[in-house]
Each structure stands twice: as C-alpha cells, then as structure tokens.
Design an enzyme around this catalytic site. Structure first.
Site, PDB file in Angstrom:
ATOM      1  N   ASP A  98      79.461  49.771   8.169  1.00  0.00           N
ATOM      2  CA  ASP A  98      78.342  48.923   8.592  1.00  0.00           C
ATOM      3  C   ASP A  98      77.315  49.780   9.326  1.00  0.00           C
ATOM      4  OD1 ASP A  98      76.604  47.085   9.638  1.00  0.00           O
ATOM      5  OD2 ASP A  98      78.150  45.779  10.493  1.00  0.00           O
TER       6      ASP A  98
ATOM      7  N   SER B 249      76.034  40.954  15.423  1.00  0.00           N
ATOM      8  CA  SER B 249      74.835  41.766  15.243  1.00  0.00           C
ATOM      9  C   SER B 249      73.975  41.734  16.503  1.00  0.00           C
ATOM     10  CB  SER B 249      74.063  41.264  14.009  1.00  0.00           C
ATOM     11  OG  SER B 249      73.032  42.147  13.657  1.00  0.00           O
TER      12      SER B 249
ATOM     13  N   HIS C 107      78.013  44.008   6.568  1.00  0.00           N
ATOM     14  CA  HIS C 107      77.551  43.492   7.854  1.00  0.00           C
ATOM     15  C   HIS C 107      77.716  41.974   7.957  1.00  0.00           C
ATOM     16  CE1 HIS C 107      75.450  43.585  11.648  1.00  0.00           C
ATOM     17  NE2 HIS C 107      74.496  42.770  11.214  1.00  0.00           N
TER      18      HIS C 107
END
Length: 461
Positions: free
Chosen positions: A367, A301, A417
């Site tokens: 995602d 991320s 995610h």
C-alpha cells in the site's frame, strides 16, 4: 499424545471465534474454553501399569520396570497436556488492557492473537460503517454527509448488533487553496463534510468488553479538498497546548488543517473538527466517570491521521486523566489505524510515546499510502548507526506498532488500499499475496515517481 488423551476423555468443547482462518493449534486452544472430565484418568493409569507388570513373568524384570516407568511418564505427560487444554479461556473482559496496548502488544502481533484479531476486525468494521453511510449522490439533500440520523446509522448499515450508541456526528473543513498559486478557493474548500462519528458502548457491550468504550471512527479521503489536504506534506508545529506549545513537535500541515479549521457557516457544524471532538469526548468521560473507561480511535487512510492527532491532543491536554472514581489514573487511549500514512516527525512520535498514546498500525506492505508522506525523508533517513542526523526534525516517522499484511491483486491494483480488502485479509488469516512480475515492476516505477515528486516538493519546486 495430547490427541490420544483427549480422545479417551469425556470433553465438551465450546468455541466462540468471530474470525475464521488458519490459526496455530496452540493459539486456538488458548482462546477456546474446553471442559474435560478427568474421572477415569487414574483408572487408566492403573490399568496401563498393571498390564505392564503382568508381563514380568515372561521377561526380564529390569526391562519390564523400565517399560512401566516409561508408560507412567507418558501418561503423566498426557494428563498435563489435557489439563493445559482444559485451562480457562482468556476473555476479552479480563484482558482488555493488553488488547488495547497496555504492554505494547508484546507477544500478540506475531502471530496475531485471536482476541486482538477479533478486535482489529471489529473496529475495522466500525470504520467501514462510515463509508457505507456516506452519501455520494449529488442529487441528494445530504450529499457528502451522512445518509442517516444518529440513532439509525449503525442499524442502517447492517450493524444493529454492534453494541454502540452514536452520540455525535463529526464534520471537518480543510482550509486549502487551489494549486499552482491560482487565486480563489476550490469549490468544496472551506465547507464542512461528514467525517465520522462518536459512539459509546451500551451497558451490555460494556459488560462484554470489560469497560465502557468511547469510540471515535473516521473515514478516509473522499472529497476534492481532502485530496488537496493530503498533498500538503510540509511539517507544521502542532501547538495544541497553549501553555507548552512544543514547536519541535510537528505534523503534516494538510492533516492539521483538516483537524483545526473552522466552518461557521456549515449547516451541521459547530466549530472545528477538533473542538467538536474534544467537547464530546470530554462530555462522555465525565458522564461515565464511575466506570472503567477506554478511548478508542479508529480510522482508515486520512482518517487514521485524524485519529492519531486526536489521541495526541487528548493526552497532551491531559483530558484523559482522572479515571474511575476520580482517582486520577489516565484513561487508556488506543488508535487502530488501517492503511494510515505518516502523521508527524520524530519529536511527534517521541511525545506520543511519552504520553502513552498506543497506536496499532495495520499496514499492507504494498500500500503506497502507508509510505507517505516522507517517502524520502523518513525514519530511515533520520539516523545513521543510531546517531541522529541534523535534519531528523524534518523527517516523517510512523508511530506505534505495526501489524504487517501483504496482499495484492494484479487485476485490481487499487485493492492494496481498500479497507474491505484489509478486513477480508485479516479474516482470511493473512494469505500470501499474489501478483504478476509485470505488475510489480510497474508498481516499482510508480513508487519511483512518488519519490521524485517528494524531492521536488522538498526543494520547493
């Protein structure tokens, strides 16, 4: 035919694969060392030919000759296939440059090569260690920092056999203000938090890898100030090289703030995240200047954005030059990104490509983080029929090669995610995603809302 040949041969097969899951037969054979005894093959060929010739007294000589030739050709084909099975295994030590992206992973992504899959999962686990070691207990003295000392960190999270020694912890402090123009700072803004670690491969692990690997691992977004930084989607010039600032090379201002902001009052910190990283990586490069060295940057991320910024920074400043023995060769820089957002514009991507920064993006098609920032102004809006449009410098663009995954659980939408879900999906071999029509329709509305929000932000509203 190959199965029949191998069944007749005396074979000893050994296979060491970390990742389980459906893999094609050709891929498995190429990655598995097989020892085959071929001593009885000539005798088998002679016996087959003799048996065919013996029947010539009762049939046409021409037909028998054709049968004998066909049998010989079939046996030769089986021998060739058995020899292919017995070919030496491609080891990581001999192919590490390709696994690190020397050839832009051509022929290794679709399908995912077992060696590459092993390495992607391994680096994913080293990133997951950041989350396991992160202290989220408000009552703890180490709240929002690492729970363990450097020597104990990897063993404490169940990775004692990882083969790396942690050399430094990294802290970051985004410089963000409260939204809507409210005066003051958010309570956690400007305070450095533990964001990851630098580690180096041990002697034993270096022998297995074929080089001395310098690893930097970053976690993703956790604190409130980091979430605010994620929403600072305006593009800002990176200007990492004072001698050549390159104002057209622009990156997301929130990630840039997290990477470059200082916190001189922090208990554990010493300068910005950038200064900590450049100092430690440079030190390790000098320490192992007589070894084959690789620089691997891995993150999930927001952490993948920091990894890409660091890779670009090292290459732009030339800190990866002067490889083994001082010969001046460039030390390869590879980024393994898990669920990472876009980081910069088209000029940033071009400059990363020019500098040889290799990025492998593991991205779930469902995602939403991988589609931001730049849900509207992205690589698709930068060109029309390969013609670059005037606003292309304001368009976000992904860097590198994508490993596309596709997974979704209607009962747990957040898994799209989640780093553990990424790793498990890789281990499962990329099973098909499943979702209900109603949930997918809801997901489309959420993405439409995100696009609308970006348009408003672009317009300055």
């Amino acid at each position: 035919m190959a199965a029949a040949a191998v069944a007749r041969l005396t074979a000893a097969t050994t296979c060491r694969m970390r990742v389980s899951g459906p893999v094609t037969a050709a891929t498995t054979s190429a990655a598995s060392p097989v020892t085959v005894t071929l001593g009885d093959l000539p005798q088998q060929k002679r016996s087959a030919a003799t048996a065919t010739t013996t029947t010539s007294s009762g049939g046409s000589p021409v037909v028998v000759e054709k049968r004998a030739a066909a049998a010989t050709a079939a046996e030769e084909e089986e021998v060739e296939e058995a020899a292919a099975v017995a070919a030496p295994k491609t080891t990581l030590a001999s192919a590490w440059r390709e696994v690190q992206g020397a050839g832009d992973w051509r022929g290794m992504v679709e399908p995912l090569h077992p060696l590459l899959r092993d390495e992607v999962v391994r680096y994913g686990e080293l990133v997951a260690a950041c989350y396991r070691a992160f202290d989220l207990d408000p009552a703890s003295k180490r709240y929002l920092n690492c729970k363990h000392g450097k020597k104990q960190m990897l063993p404490a999270v169940g990775m004692a056999g990882a083969g790396y020694t942690v050399t430094r912890y990294i802290y970051a402090a985004p410089d963000v203000a409260l939204p809507f123009g409210v005066d003051g700072r958010c309570s956690c803004a400007g305070k450095s938090r533990w964001i990851g670690y630098v580690a180096v491969a041990s002697n034993r692990e270096a022998a297995r890898l074929g080089r001395r690997d310098i690893l930097v691992s970053f976690r993703g977004t956790v604190t409130g100030s980091e979430w605010l930084a994620n929403f600072m989607s305006a593009l800002s010039p990176a200007r990492f090289d004072p001698a050549d600032p390159r104002p057209d090379v622009r990156v997301e201002s929130g990630f840039l703030s997290l990477y470059t902001s200082d916190d001189l009052s922090g208990k554990f910190t010493c300068g910005s995240c950038r200064n900590q990283l450049l100092s430690e990586v440079t030190r390790l490069i000098g320490k192992y200047k007589h070894d084959d060295v690789s620089i691997t940057l891995a993150g999930h991320s927001m952490g993948s954005s920091l990894a890409i910024l660091l890779g670009y920074d090292l290459a732009e400043l030339g800190l990866n030059r002067g490889g083994r023995g001082g010969g001046g060769g460039a030390i390869p820089i590879t980024v393994f990104s898990f669920g990472g957002p876009r980081v910069g514009n088209l000029e940033f991507k071009r400059r990363c490509d020019e500098l040889g920064v290799k990025v492998l993006r593991v991205a779930n098609a469902r995602d939403p983080v991988t589609r931001m920032p730049g849900v509207v102004l992205n690589e698709a809006a930068a060109r029309v029929f390969r013609v670059e449009l005037p606003w292309s410098k304001a368009c976000y663009t992904h860097v590198g090669v994508e490993v596309a995954l596709d997974f979704f659980k209607a009962s747990h939408a957040a898994c799209v995610h989640d780093l553990d879900a990424y790793i498990n999906h890789l281990l499962d071999g990329g099973a098909a995603a499943s979702a209900t029509t109603t949930t997918l329709e809801s997901w489309r509305w959420q993405m439409a809302a995100i696009r609308a929000g970006e348009w408003l932000q672009t317009l300055g509203i």
